[in-house]
Design a protein around this motif. Structure first.
Motif, PDB file in Angstrom:
ATOM      1  N   LEU A  25      -1.632  18.183 -34.827  1.00 27.60           N
ATOM      2  CA  LEU A  25      -0.797  19.319 -35.195  1.00 27.60           C
ATOM      3  C   LEU A  25       0.653  18.908 -35.451  1.00 27.60           C
ATOM      4  O   LEU A  25       1.433  19.680 -36.000  1.00 27.60           O
ATOM      5  CB  LEU A  25      -0.863  20.369 -34.081  1.00 27.60           C
ATOM      6  CG  LEU A  25      -0.549  21.819 -34.418  1.00 27.60           C
ATOM      7  CD1 LEU A  25      -1.449  22.350 -35.523  1.00 27.60           C
ATOM      8  CD2 LEU A  25      -0.698  22.686 -33.166  1.00 27.60           C
ATOM      9  N   GLY A  26       0.998  17.693 -35.050  1.00 27.21           N
ATOM     10  CA  GLY A  26       2.348  17.224 -35.338  1.00 27.21           C
ATOM     11  C   GLY A  26       3.133  16.705 -34.158  1.00 27.21           C
ATOM     12  O   GLY A  26       4.297  16.313 -34.316  1.00 27.21           O
ATOM     13  N   ALA A  27       2.559  16.691 -32.950  1.00 24.67           N
ATOM     14  CA  ALA A  27       3.265  16.115 -31.806  1.00 24.67           C
ATOM     15  C   ALA A  27       3.551  14.649 -32.084  1.00 24.67           C
ATOM     16  O   ALA A  27       2.727  13.935 -32.657  1.00 24.67           O
ATOM     17  CB  ALA A  27       2.431  16.276 -30.533  1.00 24.67           C
ATOM     18  N   THR A 282      -2.571  23.084 -39.208  1.00 30.90           N
ATOM     19  CA  THR A 282      -3.823  22.997 -38.456  1.00 30.90           C
ATOM     20  C   THR A 282      -4.011  21.575 -37.949  1.00 30.90           C
ATOM     21  O   THR A 282      -3.726  20.604 -38.653  1.00 30.90           O
ATOM     22  CB  THR A 282      -5.028  23.375 -39.335  1.00 30.90           C
ATOM     23  OG1 THR A 282      -4.876  24.721 -39.780  1.00 30.90           O
ATOM     24  CG2 THR A 282      -6.328  23.257 -38.558  1.00 30.90           C
ATOM     25  N   GLY A 283      -4.483  21.451 -36.718  1.00 31.02           N
ATOM     26  CA  GLY A 283      -4.823  20.153 -36.145  1.00 31.02           C
ATOM     27  C   GLY A 283      -6.196  20.214 -35.517  1.00 31.02           C
ATOM     28  O   GLY A 283      -6.608  21.254 -34.996  1.00 31.02           O
ATOM     29  N   MET A 284      -6.926  19.101 -35.561  1.00 29.13           N
ATOM     30  CA  MET A 284      -8.266  19.058 -34.981  1.00 29.13           C
ATOM     31  C   MET A 284      -8.401  17.838 -34.091  1.00 29.13           C
ATOM     32  O   MET A 284      -8.023  16.727 -34.474  1.00 29.13           O
ATOM     33  CB  MET A 284      -9.328  19.055 -36.074  1.00 29.13           C
ATOM     34  CG  MET A 284      -9.410  20.367 -36.838  1.00 29.13           C
ATOM     35  SD  MET A 284     -10.821  20.470 -37.961  1.00 29.13           S
ATOM     36  CE  MET A 284     -10.265  19.365 -39.243  1.00 29.13           C
ATOM     37  N   GLY A 285      -8.953  18.061 -32.891  1.00 25.38           N
ATOM     38  CA  GLY A 285      -9.137  16.993 -31.927  1.00 25.38           C
ATOM     39  C   GLY A 285     -10.600  16.763 -31.627  1.00 25.38           C
ATOM     40  O   GLY A 285     -11.376  17.708 -31.469  1.00 25.38           O
ATOM     41  N   ALA A 286     -10.984  15.490 -31.529  1.00 26.40           N
ATOM     42  CA  ALA A 286     -12.381  15.121 -31.305  1.00 26.40           C
ATOM     43  C   ALA A 286     -12.665  14.934 -29.829  1.00 26.40           C
ATOM     44  O   ALA A 286     -11.794  14.549 -29.044  1.00 26.40           O
ATOM     45  CB  ALA A 286     -12.698  13.823 -32.049  1.00 26.40           C
ATOM     46  N   ARG A 298     -10.020  22.989 -32.558  1.00 24.71           N
ATOM     47  CA  ARG A 298      -9.077  23.254 -33.640  1.00 24.71           C
ATOM     48  C   ARG A 298      -7.872  24.006 -33.083  1.00 24.71           C
ATOM     49  O   ARG A 298      -8.014  25.008 -32.392  1.00 24.71           O
ATOM     50  CB  ARG A 298      -9.739  24.066 -34.754  1.00 24.71           C
ATOM     51  CG  ARG A 298      -8.827  24.262 -35.956  1.00 24.71           C
ATOM     52  CD  ARG A 298      -9.586  24.579 -37.211  1.00 24.71           C
ATOM     53  NE  ARG A 298     -10.286  25.850 -37.172  1.00 24.71           N
ATOM     54  CZ  ARG A 298     -10.826  26.428 -38.244  1.00 24.71           C
ATOM     55  NH1 ARG A 298     -10.754  25.809 -39.414  1.00 24.71           N
ATOM     56  NH2 ARG A 298     -11.458  27.577 -38.135  1.00 24.71           N
ATOM     57  N   ALA A 299      -6.697  23.481 -33.393  1.00 23.94           N
ATOM     58  CA  ALA A 299      -5.442  24.106 -32.978  1.00 23.94           C
ATOM     59  C   ALA A 299      -4.666  24.495 -34.224  1.00 23.94           C
ATOM     60  O   ALA A 299      -4.633  23.750 -35.201  1.00 23.94           O
ATOM     61  CB  ALA A 299      -4.623  23.148 -32.122  1.00 23.94           C
TER      62      ALA A 299
END
Length: 459
Positions: A25-27, A282-286, A298-299
């Motif tokens: 997401l951009g952190a 939008t950010g997605m983490g596995a 999904r964030a």
């Protein structure tokens, strides 16, 4: 308007999935690495990379432990007591395991306390060595966090997450919080996950988070004394104590880990999305375990409408033969029964009779009950009801600490700025308790509000 974090937990949530989604997401990755390198811990490194799940490019955050700290938590066949869950290969850059990365974080004391030890014993048959994990109490973990070189807000968030976990374990095992010893949750990888999540949230300046529901699996997972049901007790306790909404699915397995649930409990401010919003990013983490659906968190950073509309009811009646005592009493009764506002207007009725018009503002679902109160407690024989649309600013009630004690403050948002309105009852209480002028106490409460520099003068 301020940006809001929306966590879409359709495949559950865990600590590593949260960190990965926030990084996507951009952190700032460099800020995160510097923060983690400052932890007074050893035996770990972090790996951040891109993987592909169901054809989607997602971020993967992995805590790599040395042999003395490795927890061997991905043996799906062992954990679930059957061979239905298989590991994915490395095609398209995916990790070997899909789903959540830390089965130890899901179990931490008492009956669940030694799942790691059992996994190790199981692993010995496959050539792994048995290792001893450190046992840490809440005090020791908070000491580690306090000595990390991270912002005060990140420390506060990380400590809040661990306290939520401690409360859940305390309730599950019937011991005081200070006697809860985090075995797996206190392991290095879980401390890193929680601190990393707190640092990323701080770096993104997240002040509001919407989490409508946590999708959870079903069935059982293995612990020292056998199979225990999903949701595991720690997750159930966290959800119950913090008002988290769970939605059970047919997936056989644990989708929500205690660390994931505790993160949500610590940061969630809303459980409903705005009726209309725009997506900023939008950010997605596995995750790491394999289930029937790809485990992706999904964030989204979203912006909602500055104001929102809802419907309220106005109840109205003219009364010319009621005493002042009756009217004063009925106002108290109406507020007790849920009226949002009650007021009287002096009027002149037919035959020039002086009277009062009673007005009650309420929700539609409360209208019938409040009408019964009016009929029972006054002399009226008829009540007019009018349903109206209204536009309201987003608002919430927060608690702030002042030199005189805690006070409630209503926060309204307008064009990205916060307006703070101390609650009268608390200001009056503190004024009486400390024999200080009301206006002085009121201003003291406002001065204690966060982001004071953003306050717009109330009109």
């Amino acid at each position: 308007m301020d940006e809001i974090l929306y966590l879409e937990c359709l495949s559950g949530i865990s600590g590593d999935m949260t960190v990965a989604a926030l990084l996507d997401l951009g952190a700032d990755e460099e800020v995160l690495r510097r923060a983690l390198s400052s932890l007074p811990l050893s035996g770990f490194s972090v790996e951040i990379k891109r993987v592909v799940k169901s054809g989607l490019d997602v971020c993967d955050f992995n805590v790599v432990l040395d042999e003395a700290h490795e927890n061997h938590d991905h043996d799906m066949e062992y954990l679930y007591g059957k061979g239905e869950h298989v590991h994915e290969g490395h095609s398209h850059g995916e990790h070997e395991h899909e789903g959540h990365s830390h089965i130890p974080e899901a179990h931490s004391h008492g009956e669940q306390h030694s799942i790691t030890e059992e996994v190790y014993s199981h692993g010995e048959h496959h050539g792994h060595h048995h290792h001893h994990h450190e046992h840490r109490g809440l005090k020791e973990i908070l000491h580690i966090i306090d000595h990390a070189e991270i912002s005060d807000r990140a420390k506060e968030t990380a400590c809040r997450i661990f306290r939520i976990l401690a409360e859940a374990e305390s309730a599950a095992h019937g011991v005081p919080m200070e006697e809860v010893h985090f075995h797996e949750v206190g392991a290095v990888d879980s401390i890193v996950d929680i601190v990393a999540a707190a640092v990323c949230l701080d770096n993104l300046n997240i002040t509001r988070a919407v989490v409508p529901v946590l999708c959870e699996g079903s069935g059982f997972v293995r612990c020292q004394h056998g199979m225990i049901p999903v949701p595991v007790p720690a997750v159930a306790n966290i959800a119950g104590a913090n008002g988290l909404k769970l939605k059970l699915t047919e997936i056989q397995g644990e989708l929500v880990t205690p660390t994931g649930a505790a993160i949500v409990a610590a940061v969630k401010t809303d459980d409903k999305l705005p009726e209309a919003f725009t997506i900023v990013k939008t950010g997605m983490g596995a995750g790491k375990r394999s289930y029937e659906r790809p485990s992706i968190l999904r964030a989204m950073l979203i912006r909602g409408e500055e104001s929102r509309k809802d419907t309220i009811c106005k109840l109205e009646t003219n009364i010319d033969d009621c005493t002042g005592e009756m009217l004063g009493y009925v106002m108290d009764r109406l507020f007790e029964e849920g009226a949002r506002d009650v007021h009287y207007i002096p009027v002149f009725m037919k035959k020039n009779r002086p009277a009062y018009q009673l007005n009650v503002i309420c929700s539609e679902e409360d209208a019938d009950r409040l009408e019964r109160v009016i009929f029972a407690e006054t002399t009226t024989i008829g009540i007019r009801r009018l349903c109206m649309e209204r536009t309201v600013l987003p608002r919430e009630v927060i608690q702030v600490g002042t030199p005189l004690g805690q006070a409630s403050v209503k926060v309204c948002r307008l064009e990205g700025e916060n307006r703070y309105y101390p609650e009268y009852a608390d200001a009056a209480r503190l004024s009486r308790e400390h024999k200080r002028p009301f206006m002085e106490v009121y201003e003291m409460i406002k001065a204690a509000c966060p982001e004071k520099q953003d306050i717009q003068p109330a009109e």
